[in-house]
Design an enzyme around this catalytic site. Structure first.
Site, PDB file in Angstrom:
ATOM      1  N   CYS A 162       0.791  -1.228   0.000  1.00 38.08           N
ATOM      2  CA  CYS A 162       0.000   0.000   0.000  1.00 38.08           C
ATOM      3  C   CYS A 162       0.825   1.281   0.000  1.00 38.08           C
ATOM      4  CB  CYS A 162      -0.944  -0.020   1.190  1.00 38.08           C
ATOM      5  SG  CYS A 162      -1.891  -1.551   1.286  1.00 38.08           S
ATOM      6  N   HIS A 292      -2.959   7.445   6.458  1.00 33.73           N
ATOM      7  CA  HIS A 292      -3.099   6.181   5.731  1.00 33.73           C
ATOM      8  C   HIS A 292      -4.458   5.567   6.067  1.00 33.73           C
ATOM      9  CE1 HIS A 292      -1.994   2.683   3.512  1.00 33.73           C
ATOM     10  NE2 HIS A 292      -2.007   1.888   4.570  1.00 33.73           N
ATOM     11  N   HIS A 326      -9.938   1.433   0.162  1.00 37.79           N
ATOM     12  CA  HIS A 326      -8.480   1.285   0.174  1.00 37.79           C
ATOM     13  C   HIS A 326      -8.068   0.774  -1.204  1.00 37.79           C
ATOM     14  CE1 HIS A 326      -4.452   0.756   1.127  1.00 37.79           C
ATOM     15  NE2 HIS A 326      -4.515   0.025   2.235  1.00 37.79           N
TER      16      HIS A 326
END
Length: 395
Positions: A162, A292, A326
């Site tokens: 990620c 995040h 996400h």
């Protein structure tokens, strides 16, 4: 570090194609997530899907790159005049002086999944039309973008989970600083597939509702897909008052656990400190932090500790994954674009779906107007690969 000009940027996600729909959705606090109806998936979860990706058609001469991920890439770079900006850069610098640095986690792995479903029942052979190099191979997306624009400069793909499409900003900066290129296409593309949906579900990390970053009742992520691109260039001459700059990049690797962050967020803190140092800034110089914020209990808790240790509780912050989901390897690029929009339009993005945020944070539930000069954007990946970007207005 020497600042770099972010001369054009665009992002396509479940909020829509290009930055216009994204800006409108963020301002309204609207999420693009929906209950999962992705073909072949039977999971009780929510996803962020880009509508119409299946129907996108690549040019005939690029047919060897055909897969969902590269179709999504094409949708992405055709928005907001980005393709025209790249062509203009080619005229100014030359095709061999523009690099391509993109992030992805699974690239076109969906094509491999579909190929295995169609393998020969007797021999087990995959279909003859299956092209691993043009789809599943992680480099496929960079090769596709290069071919689409006729570029001949350096190219690479970062696949560090990620943090992938945040770390490419660092890759491009190093190439520009070394004098090997004058400009770079950076960003990331990640598309929905069975591997990520079932994989994260097997780790018990997916939520059965739309994700709620930093909510006290959060229980997991909502997986999305997206394509985000930015054009980085050397600063050459006077800048416009509204110019957006990459001011700092910070990377770290804490290697604490394969799928969990250090509980105190030590690696995350080191990445943020390094980004601030590269930009020559102090924590108090940051007006907004795009967290995040995956909405898993452990990730948000660790990031909260890291942010609190470095910034205290005063700096405005939020995670926008409640809006986009996400997007994994594309998340850093998407959120860099959101940071640029916050700077350009003077607003602080809220956090759709979050209702009861973690205490001791200046966490934004709703978007609001504000004077924004500098933004810190965090992207943290599995295995402890961390990257923070500082993006700001020309002063």
């Amino acid at each position: 570090m020497n600042p770099l000009l972010i001369s054009r940027y665009t992002a396509t996600s479940c909020l829509g194609r290009g930055i216009g729909p994204m800006r409108d959705a963020l301002a309204a606090g609207r999420s693009g997530l929906k209950p999962c109806d992705f073909d072949g998936v039977a999971l009780e979860t929510w996803i962020g899907e880009v509508a119409g990706t299946e129907a996108e058609v690549l040019p005939a001469h690029l047919g060897g790159f055909d897969c969902r991920n590269n179709r999504l890439a094409q949708i992405g770079f055709e928005q907001d005049g980005f393709a025209d900006a790249v062509r203009d850069a080619i005229r100014r610098y030359g095709a061999d002086r523009i690099g391509v640095f993109l992030g992805t986690s699974t690239a076109g792995i969906l094509e491999t999944e579909l190929a295995y479903q169609r393998r020969d029942p007797a021999s087990g052979a995959l279909p003859a039309a299956f092209n691993y190099a043009g789809s599943h191979n992680p480099f496929s997306v960079a090769a596709f973008v290069q071919a689409a624009f006729g570029l001949r400069g350096p190219a690479s793909v970062v696949s560090s989970a990620c943090s992938s499409s945040a770390k490419v900003f660092a890759s491009a900066r190093r190439m520009i600083e070394a004098g090997l290129i004058d400009a770079a296409i950076v960003g990331g593309v990640d598309s929905l597939c069975l591997t990520t949906l079932y994989g994260f579900a097997s780790l018990e990390l997916t939520s059965r509702q739309a994700c709620r970053p930093f909510d006290l009742g959060r229980d997991g992520i909502s997986i999305g897909e997206a394509a985000a691109f930015a054009l980085l260039e050397r600063v050459d001459g006077p800048l416009a008052d509204d110019a957006i700059l990459l001011l700092g990049v910070g990377e770290s690797s804490d290697a604490y656990h394969m799928s969990s962050p250090h509980p105190e967020g030590l690696g995350a803190r080191r990445a943020m400190e390094a980004a601030l140092a590269a930009a020559g800034l102090e924590p108090g110089d940051i007006d907004y932090i795009n967290l995040h914020g995956t909405a898993t209990p452990s990730n948000d808790s660790a990031e909260s500790r890291a942010v609190g240790a470095l910034f205290g509780a005063a700096t405005a912050c939020s995670s926008t994954k409640g809006a986009t989901g996400h997007t994994l390897g594309a998340a850093g690029g998407v959120e860099a674009v959101i940071a640029a929009l916050a700077l350009r339009d003077g607003f602080l993005p809220g956090s759709p779906n979050t209702r009861e945020p973690e205490p001791d944070m200046n966490y934004l539930l709703a978007s609001r107007p504000a004077r924004v000069r500098r933004v810190l954007s965090n992207s943290f990946g599995f295995g402890g690969t961390n990257c923070s970007l500082v993006i700001g207005r020309a002063q």
